[in-house]
Motif scaffolding. Structure first.
Motif, short mmCIF file in Angstrom:
data_model
loop_
_atom_site.label_atom_id
_atom_site.label_comp_id
_atom_site.label_asym_id
_atom_site.label_seq_id
_atom_site.Cartn_x
_atom_site.Cartn_y
_atom_site.Cartn_z
N SER A 481 0.82 -1.22 0.00
CA SER A 481 0.00 0.00 0.00
C SER A 481 0.85 1.26 0.00
O SER A 481 0.45 2.31 0.52
N GLN A 482 2.03 1.17 -0.57
CA GLN A 482 2.94 2.32 -0.62
C GLN A 482 2.72 3.12 -1.90
O GLN A 482 2.73 2.58 -3.00
N LEU A 483 2.55 4.42 -1.72
CA LEU A 483 2.44 5.35 -2.84
C LEU A 483 3.61 6.31 -2.77
O LEU A 483 3.84 6.95 -1.74
N VAL A 484 4.39 6.39 -3.83
CA VAL A 484 5.49 7.34 -3.89
C VAL A 484 5.29 8.23 -5.10
O VAL A 484 4.74 7.81 -6.12
N ALA A 485 5.73 9.48 -4.97
CA ALA A 485 5.61 10.44 -6.06
C ALA A 485 6.82 11.36 -6.04
O ALA A 485 7.33 11.71 -4.96
N VAL A 486 7.27 11.74 -7.21
CA VAL A 486 8.42 12.63 -7.33
C VAL A 486 8.12 13.67 -8.42
O VAL A 486 7.62 13.32 -9.50
N GLY A 487 8.44 14.93 -8.12
CA GLY A 487 8.36 15.98 -9.12
C GLY A 487 9.71 16.65 -9.25
O GLY A 487 10.39 16.87 -8.24
N ARG A 488 10.12 16.95 -10.46
CA ARG A 488 11.46 17.52 -10.68
C ARG A 488 11.37 18.69 -11.64
O ARG A 488 10.71 18.61 -12.69
N LEU A 489 12.06 19.79 -11.29
CA LEU A 489 12.23 20.95 -12.16
C LEU A 489 13.71 21.13 -12.43
O LEU A 489 14.52 21.19 -11.50
N THR A 490 14.06 21.23 -13.71
CA THR A 490 15.45 21.46 -14.11
C THR A 490 15.51 22.76 -14.90
O THR A 490 14.79 22.92 -15.89
N TYR A 491 16.36 23.69 -14.45
CA TYR A 491 16.50 24.98 -15.13
C TYR A 491 17.98 25.18 -15.47
O TYR A 491 18.85 25.07 -14.61
#
Length: 574
Positions: A481-491
């Protein structure tokens, strides 16, 4: 028009000139005046800075090479003019080019220049190519490349339970030395020096000696090979954990007799396995010794006789591969097969099956060199679909597979999995841009893992000196029941060679504190081969710090401790 041969003889006999007009020291009534004027007008001779021809001065090899180079340039420009030069002229020029190959190379005359002037199959071209090759190969017989990396690490906040409390300064220097011993032999080694700021530790790795001449190829030291056959006896064996199926310290000897169709191979990793193998046409036979103790014929050792064969049935869209093996000492055996075929331009299938008896040494040993498990039978079906139209359109692909296996002795089903991966790449995609939807389902446990993500979506900033990309991924494991999320911004600021990366992560299974991890770094390419990176990570993320190279299901994602890690890293390559 004077023949080219006469022009070159005159250059050799009298001197290197300079101006397109007659020189001050060449009288109008001199018997060579017309030839000198003609060569000067064509730019073959240019004389000296004081405007003289120097007809009575001795000519150096470099001066003469310059004249040849200019003659080649002139021939290249007017090579299509009928009657410009006879075969004798070209033959003489070829001989001169061969004689002065080193000087011409130093003047920047390339093989392409000669091909345009003399033709593709010129002996002069071959001579220059050989000399250039030897010069480039042996001018620096020993080449040293490497990397220097120093990292400062501090923790705020610290995490004593994870052992993250003290400030540290670590460094690693890697020197890769490669030497051309002679025309047939090369050698190399990698030296690693750790912690020169405290107590230096020096180690060596990836040593090799490689020899190749005529019928023989020998390599000792660091060996990297693909799996042999289907990997039944020698497959996923990676003590060095590199990119090859067989990546080990040992030897690889290949003998290819000139008067025979058989190729002989002797391969081995001392104390692990030794293989003698013969291959011809589409068949391979091998004998493999696997000692697992100091006694070669110990009960846990085995002598494996194996055979593999492959055929495409004289078709381009089908291939069948089979492999079988018998353990002489244990009386065990195994067989595997794989059939690949292309159903259409957009669809291909792979069907595989295996049967491995209990105690089959390559599959049951502790450091197994096999791709398979012993005491197991099973099969798999996989299909790849190209869902796209023209090559210029967006690219959609779908891969699907089903794998089943059970223990032979008990009948217990060990594998019963369905998987599918959908990938989308836009027609105008930037590097690495893609969307991936990955799904794995276990019929045994009635559980699944699903992954979805978009990598490097171009934000198309207005400033042409700046780039910005956005990425995100989400993964859910029903078993935990594990939920993982990742958001990435590269500038990226292109002119300043600077990149800012910010990541926000979420892990529903983390209960020790907030289920959030944050990471940010600035990478500055200070100069060629020199990069400074400064970063901070709050609550350590279990997966690799870098954006995952394998943009797919990864069960290691998640928070592992509460430390806040400050890093500053200087990396120099040479």
């Amino acid at each position: 028009m004077k023949k080219l041969a006469l022009a070159l003889v005159l250059v050799l006999a009298f001197a290197l000139p300079a101006l397109a007009n007659p020189f001050v020291d060449v009288p109008l009534n001199h018997w060579a005046y017309d030839a000198v004027q003609s060569l000067a007008a064509k730019g073959v001779i240019i004389g000296y800075p004081d405007g003289t021809f120097g007809g009575n001065r001795a000519l150096t090899r470099y001066e003469f090479a310059q004249a040849i180079a200019r003659a080649l340039g002139y021939m290249e420009q007017y090579v299509d003019e009928a009657g410009f030069a006879s075969q004798d002229d070209v033959a003489m020029l070829e001989k001169l080019v061969q004689e002065f190959a080193d000087e011409l190379k130093s003047l920047g005359v390339t093989v392409d220049d000669l091909k345009k002037a003399l033709g593709e199959n010129s002996q002069a071209i071959k001579a220059l190519e050989d000399r250039v090759s030897n010069l480039e190969k042996y001018a620096e017989p020993v080449k040293v490349t490497g990397e220097f990396d120093v990292v400062y690490t501090a923790y705020a906040p610290a995490d004593a339970a994870a052992g993250k409390t003290d400030v540290s300064l670590s460094d690693e220097t890697t020197l890769t030395i490669a030497a051309d011993i002679n025309e047939y032999t090369t050698a190399g080694i990698e030296l690693i020096i750790d912690d020169t700021f405290s107590t230096p530790v020096v180690s060596a790795d990836n040593f090799y000696i490689e020899y190749q001449k005529d019928e023989w190829y020998l390599k000792f030291g660091d060996i990297g090979l693909d799996a042999i056959g289907l990997g039944l006896v020698l497959g996923e064996y990676q003590p060095n954990d590199d990119d090859y199926d067989l990546d080990f310290e040992g030897f690889n000897v290949v003998y290819t007799p000139e008067d025979s169709d058989i190729v002989w191979k002797l391969i081995g990793a001392p104390n692990d396995w030794y293989t003698l193998r013969a291959e011809w046409e589409q068949v391979g036979l091998g004998v493999t010794l696997i000692p697992e103790s100091t006694m070669i014929f110990d009960a846990t050792s085995d002598l494996i006789v194996s055979a593999d064969a492959w055929t495409d049935f004289d078709e381009e869209d089908v291939k069948l591969t089979v492999e079988g093996a018998y353990g002489v000492l244990s009386g065990t055996y195994a067989a595997v097969g794989e059939l690949w075929f292309k159903a259409s331009d957009d669809v291909d299938f792979t069907i595989d099956a295996h049967y491995v008896t209990a105690g089959f040494t390559p599959a049951s040993s502790t450091a197994s060199p096999s791709d398979f498990n012993d005491d197991e039978m099973g099969f798999g079906v996989a299909a790849d679909f190209n869902l796209s139209g023209d090559e210029d359109e967006d690219k959609w692909t779908l891969s699907a597979e089903y794998d089943w296996a059970q223990q032979i002795s008990t009948g217990t089903v060990t594998t019963n999995d369905i998987g599918a991966t959908l990938t989308y790449v836009p027609s105008d995609a930037v590097e690495n841009e893609q969307f991936v939807l990955d799904f794995d389902y276990s019929l045994n446990t009635a559980s699944f893992v699903v992954f979805g993500g978009y990598e490097d979506y171009d934000l198309e900033v207005e400033d042409e000196n700046e780039d910005a990309y956005l990425g995100a991924l989400v993964q859910y494991d029903s078993a935990t029941s594990q939920l993982v999320a990742v958001g990435r911004l590269t500038y990226k600021w292109l002119e300043e060679n600077t990149t800012l990366t910010i990541e926000g992560r979420y892990d529903s299974a983390w209960t020790a504190s907030m289920p959030v991890s944050v990471y940010g770094e600035v990478e500055w390419a200070m100069a060629d081969n020199t990069t400074l990176t400064v970063g901070y990570e709050y609550q350590t993320w279990g997966a690799d710090e870098d954006w995952p190279d394998d943009f797919a299901i990864d069960t290691d994602r998640g928070i592992v401790d509460t430390a806040g890690t400050i890093t500053a890293e200087l990396d120099v390559t040479f």
